[in-house]
Design an enzyme around this catalytic site. Structure first.
Site, short mmCIF file in Angstrom:
data_model
loop_
_atom_site.label_atom_id
_atom_site.label_comp_id
_atom_site.label_asym_id
_atom_site.label_seq_id
_atom_site.Cartn_x
_atom_site.Cartn_y
_atom_site.Cartn_z
N TYR A 118 -8.16 -7.20 7.00
CA TYR A 118 -7.76 -5.85 6.61
C TYR A 118 -7.20 -5.15 7.84
CZ TYR A 118 -8.06 -0.90 5.36
OH TYR A 118 -7.75 0.41 5.13
N GLU A 206 -1.39 0.78 5.01
CA GLU A 206 -2.54 -0.10 4.78
C GLU A 206 -2.07 -1.48 4.34
OE1 GLU A 206 -6.74 0.64 2.71
OE2 GLU A 206 -5.13 0.41 1.24
#
Length: 398
Positions: A118, A206
């Site tokens: 991530y 993101e």
């Protein structure tokens, strides 16, 4: 302002961020043609909506079927997947029960995934700096990671005086367990991502998941980009990427009148001037036992016409069972607010309780306008009194 995944990837690619080859498609036939342009033998067909959790979502027309992200092993299978998505309503954790209708899909080349990580960039309001967040828990919702294993979220703040430096990426790379040429690939990826973030005035970028391939490459498998609305005047090209079908019609209408409006899921409509006062108003409605239906800041220089428009937008929400107007007239004049409230209430034929609290510039004139309007407007002396009265009025009306 949010954009679709395929748009985000196209922008990031322009700044050197590694993404997979892919093409957007509006019809099953276009999706099949898109697959023919990609290397294969594995393809990924992704529903394009402004919501996360697409892979785990389900279509309203086929709740027991597959989600909004599907693998395909031929152009024919890509077409079949697109047919199952396009024109159908995808329901995910973020869309709510209403879901979002899929108008386009993104057909992307598959890749050899060795690890899922991530990575995101955002502005940390505590430090006032762009902060890089990373985690070994790629593919999971970062909120779940933060709630259950917060130690797995790594943070590195970037000093605006120096900008991104090599040690920022290396620190994260080592903490993520990257090795060999993966470290260099990751550093290049982070640097490009930071450049895109600052150049485009982003609010968040993101990548979830960020994958490490079998060949040691670091690639964005998904991408979410949101822009700072206050900086969009510098980027007219980005404004063209807006998909109004993905936005709340009430919020779109509010933007036309320069109103700061956010739809919520409560019962009490709010019209306030000033963001801080609006937040306090929403809080006190909760304190007295109900929930706000919206955030609406009419600003410090609203006209009668803008106030009338704000009133109409609030009442266009079928969940609104009552309205609380809370105005402190500093720059704003209370008589202008009163004129707007009266005009709007008459035009829309007000059918829900209305409580108005006015204080400040021309407050006496504003209260006089309301009192002489002949409308069933409930006056309040202070914020607590206003909240108590609107909650009581709504419950009695129900």
């Amino acid at each position: 302002m949010n954009i679709h995944e395929y748009q985000a990837k196209e922008l990031l690619r322009g700044y050197g961020v590694a993404v997979l080859a892919g093409h957007v498609a509006w019809t099953p036939e276009e999706a099949e043609a898109a697959a023919a342009k990609l290397p294969g033998p594995v393809y990924v067909v992704k529903s394009q909506i402004h919501a996360g959790g697409r892979g785990a979502g389900r279509f309203a027309e086929d709740p027991a079927g597959k989600g909004g992200v599907r693998l395909a092993r031929s152009a024919a299978e890509v077409k079949e997947a697109a047919e199952a998505m396009l024109g159908h309503t995808l329901i995910t954790k973020q869309t709510g029960a209403a879901g979002r209708r899929v108008h386009r899909v993104y057909v992307e080349a598959g890749c050899d995934i060795k690890r899922e990580l991530y990575l995101s960039l955002l502005v940390d309001r505590v430090s006032g700096r762009i902060t890089i967040m990373a985690s070994t828990e790629g593919g999971m919702e970062i909120e779940e990671v933060a709630a259950h294993t917060p130690e797995k979220i790594l943070r590195v703040a970037v000093d605006p005086a120096t900008g991104i430096q090599g040690f920022h990426a290396r620190r994260l790379a080592f903490a993520l367990g990257l090795e060999g040429k993966q470290i260099g690939a990751f550093a290049k990826f982070v640097d490009a991502m930071y450049t895109a973030f600052t150049a485009l005035d982003c609010a968040i970028v993101e990548i979830n998941p960020l994958v490490v391939t079998g060949a040691g490459e670091v690639v964005a498998l998904d991408a979410k980009v949101s822009f700072d609305d206050n900086a969009l005047f510098r980027h007219p090209d980005l404004e063209k990427l807006r998909d109004e079908a993905e936005e709340d019609p009430k919020e779109l209408e509010a933007a036309k009148h320069a109103l700061n409006y956010v739809a919520l899921d409560g019962q009490i409509g709010c019209m306030v001037n000033g963001a801080g006062l609006a937040m306090a108003t929403m809080d006190i409605i909760k304190l007295y036992g109900m929930a706000p239906a919206n955030f609406l800041d009419v600003g410090g220089s609203a006209t009668k016409e803008r106030v009338t428009a704000a009133f109409k937008i609030i009442l266009s929400d079928p969940n609104v069972e009552g309205i609380l107007v809370n105005i402190f007239g500093g720059i704003m004049r209370c008589d202008v607010i009163a004129d707007g409230v009266v005009a709007a209430a008459r035009e829309v034929k007000l059918s829900v309780p209305l409580v108005v609290r006015l204080e400040g510039t021309n407050v006496a004139l504003g209260k006089e306008i309301l009192a002489k309007s002949g409308l069933p407007i409930i006056a309040a002396d202070n914020l607590a009194d206003a909240a108590e009265k609107i909650v009581k009025a709504v419950k009695e009306a129900a």
